[in-house]
Design a protein around this motif. Structure first.
Motif, PDB file in Angstrom:
ATOM      1  N   TYR A 142       0.861  -1.233   0.013  1.00 51.70           N
ATOM      2  CA  TYR A 142      -0.059  -0.063   0.007  1.00 51.70           C
ATOM      3  C   TYR A 142       0.951   1.351  -0.213  1.00 51.70           C
ATOM      4  CZ  TYR A 142      -3.963   3.247   0.642  1.00 51.70           C
ATOM      5  OH  TYR A 142      -4.782   4.107   0.552  1.00 51.70           O
ATOM      6  N   PRO A 143       1.880   1.321   0.806  1.00 58.47           N
ATOM      7  CA  PRO A 143       2.899   2.621   0.666  1.00 58.47           C
ATOM      8  C   PRO A 143       3.188   2.947  -0.744  1.00 58.47           C
ATOM      9  CG  PRO A 143       3.213   1.256   2.720  1.00 58.47           C
ATOM     10  CD  PRO A 143       2.330   0.453   1.844  1.00 58.47           C
ATOM     11  N   LEU A 144       3.478   2.024  -1.480  1.00 62.68           N
ATOM     12  CA  LEU A 144       4.027   1.966  -2.831  1.00 62.68           C
ATOM     13  C   LEU A 144       2.776   2.678  -3.776  1.00 62.68           C
ATOM     14  CD1 LEU A 144       6.230  -0.785  -2.939  1.00 62.68           C
ATOM     15  CD2 LEU A 144       6.864   1.553  -2.965  1.00 62.68           C
ATOM     16  N   ASP A 145       1.517   2.185  -3.493  1.00 69.36           N
ATOM     17  CA  ASP A 145       0.402   2.414  -4.386  1.00 69.36           C
ATOM     18  C   ASP A 145       0.077   3.852  -3.784  1.00 69.36           C
ATOM     19  OD1 ASP A 145      -1.990   1.749  -5.718  1.00 69.36           O
ATOM     20  OD2 ASP A 145      -3.070   2.358  -3.919  1.00 69.36           O
ATOM     21  N   SER A 146       0.160   4.148  -2.739  1.00 73.68           N
ATOM     22  CA  SER A 146      -0.003   5.649  -2.349  1.00 73.68           C
ATOM     23  C   SER A 146       0.807   6.839  -2.882  1.00 73.68           C
ATOM     24  CB  SER A 146       0.197   6.089  -0.836  1.00 73.68           C
ATOM     25  OG  SER A 146      -0.431   7.331  -0.284  1.00 73.68           O
ATOM     26  N   LEU A 147       2.245   6.427  -3.053  1.00 71.87           N
ATOM     27  CA  LEU A 147       3.362   7.142  -3.884  1.00 71.87           C
ATOM     28  C   LEU A 147       2.892   7.188  -5.281  1.00 71.87           C
ATOM     29  CD1 LEU A 147       6.610   5.653  -2.340  1.00 71.87           C
ATOM     30  CD2 LEU A 147       5.760   8.105  -2.218  1.00 71.87           C
ATOM     31  N   LYS A 148       2.480   6.149  -5.746  1.00 73.78           N
ATOM     32  CA  LYS A 148       2.088   6.223  -7.267  1.00 73.78           C
ATOM     33  C   LYS A 148       0.894   6.950  -7.476  1.00 73.78           C
ATOM     34  CE  LYS A 148      -1.019   3.452  -8.621  1.00 73.78           C
ATOM     35  NZ  LYS A 148      -2.382   3.656  -8.813  1.00 73.78           N
ATOM     36  N   SER A 149      -0.097   6.985  -6.701  1.00 76.43           N
ATOM     37  CA  SER A 149      -1.311   7.896  -7.050  1.00 76.43           C
ATOM     38  C   SER A 149      -0.818   9.345  -7.049  1.00 76.43           C
ATOM     39  CB  SER A 149      -2.384   7.751  -6.205  1.00 76.43           C
ATOM     40  OG  SER A 149      -2.999   6.326  -6.198  1.00 76.43           O
ATOM     41  N   ARG A 150       0.169   9.809  -5.946  1.00 73.75           N
ATOM     42  CA  ARG A 150       0.525  11.146  -5.924  1.00 73.75           C
ATOM     43  C   ARG A 150       1.381  11.473  -6.782  1.00 73.75           C
ATOM     44  NH1 ARG A 150       0.539  12.657   0.359  1.00 73.75           N
ATOM     45  NH2 ARG A 150      -0.556  10.780   1.285  1.00 73.75           N
TER      46      ARG A 150
END
Length: 387
Positions: A73-81
């Motif tokens: 999830y932390p990587l998914d959050s970085l991707k969206s931003r």
């Protein structure tokens, strides 16, 4: 599930268990049970084993999804931003900014909804995928379509059909949850677009209500339909992406020695991969390659949803894609820079795919194997299978 005929068994009847207690010792040794603990007794009971086998696909998919989603999830959050950022920014710099302004919690903002919903979605998705494949490969005289399990093309095609059906059907229910996830992940950039300074980020439920009410942006959609903002792009992305994903995974597993009965056979001489590592390799490669193909569509979807949530003027998918490539009229980009803009965040997204999908299939196969090796019980008798 059928058991090998040559396997030795040891049967303990209930009456004998009551008389000498040996059965209780054999029962306890499997999970190191605490004596007289009712919870552990139920976990080690025949009813629990029967439940696991009857709901095997759901149990495997849910367990694997919970663990892999939390890890990635932390990587998914970085991707969206990264996708929504109006200016170029490196991943390390963005990570430092999030850590400084929001703390560790910033990387997990909006986690609970996807943690629950993605697990439910994957459980349903894997059920649809498995049922579709089973129907396609079932003999015609048994009501199936008779597709071969020995042909790589046939195996891959059945995975694609099952994936497309699963992705398309699931997108109807998953769109609102992903929209809320995007809303939580992009709270600061959406607030900046509205001219609002966030002191304390709102809760997930507050984000849902904000979407329903149309937020503070005059052009934002309102009402229950607002939760399906960007549905068409979401539907196309999930249908295409899931079909590609399962096509690639099933084709690679067949290429690397998976047998028609779904057991792992000998690996080819040109691929000296440990059998236990094959699910991780195939899941990672399928996740990365299929995601790379549909990544521009995901960028357009995220950007469209961000503008809608901020109440900015609506732009269609093609206009959004065009502006992402060419940039603003006052500072147009070159075609190369525009193409690279479409793939902003792909590196961190690829790392997320490797982590999430590799772990997903590894855990799924491990849990499936664990369920298969549970003792088989028949009319109160316990049959132990040697490991």
């Amino acid at each position: 599930m059928d058991r090998p005929q040559e396997t030795a068994t040891q049967t303990i009847n209930n009456d004998e268990t009551k008389e000498n207690g040996n059965g209780n010792q054999n029962e306890s040794r499997r999970l190191n049970l605490v004596p007289f603990n009712p919870i552990y007794k139920w976990i080690d009971s025949g009813e629990f084993d029967d439940y696991l086998r009857a709901h095997k696909a759901v149990v495997c998919a849910t367990t694997a999804s919970l663990l892999s989603t939390f890890a990635g999830y932390p990587l998914d959050s970085l991707k969206s931003r990264l996708q929504a950022s109006r200016v170029p920014i490196t991943v390390p710099r963005l990570a430092r900014t999030i850590l400084r302004e929001e703390g560790i919690a910033g990387f997990y903002r909006g986690l609970w909804i996807p943690l629950v919903t993605i697990s439910a979605v994957r459980a349903i998705s894997f059920t649809i995928y498995n049922e579709t494949k089973e129907t396609l490969h079932k003999p015609i005289e048994q009501g199936g379509y008779g597709w071969s399990k020995d042909s790589r093309l046939s195996v891959g095609a059945s995975g694609a059909v099952g994936g497309a059906l699963a992705g398309g059907l699931i997108s109807v229910g998953s769109t609102p949850f992903e929209l809320v996830k995007v809303r939580r992940q992009l709270e600061y950039s959406i607030a900046a677009a509205k001219g609002i300074h966030i002191v304390k980020p709102p809760s997930t439920w507050s984000a849902v209500l904000d979407i329903f009410r149309g937020g503070s942006g005059g052009g934002a959609p309102k009402g229950i339909t607002a939760l399906w903002t960007g549905f068409r792009l979401h539907f196309i992305r999930d249908t295409m992406g899931t079909a590609l994903y399962f096509f690639e995974y099933d084709s690679m597993r067949h290429l690397l020695g998976r047998l028609p009965n779904n057991e792992q056979g000998p690996t080819p001489v040109w691929a000296p991969i440990p059998p236990s590592f094959i699910p991780f390799v195939c899941g990672s490669l399928a996740g990365v390659s299929s995601w790379a193909i549909i990544y521009p569509l995901d960028v357009v979807k995220t950007k469209t949803q961000q503008r809608a949530l901020a109440g900015e003027k609506y732009r269609g998918p093609f206009e959004t894609l065009s502006r992402l490539i060419r940039g603003p009229a006052t500072a147009p980009r070159s075609h190369f820079d525009g193409f690279m803009r479409l793939y902003r965040g792909l590196g961190v997204s690829a790392l997320r795919s490797v982590t999430t999908h590799g772990l997903l299939w590894t855990i799924l196969d491990s849990v499936s194997s664990w369920i298969d090796k549970r003792p088989y019980r028949d009319h109160g008798a316990v049959t132990y299978w040697p490991s």
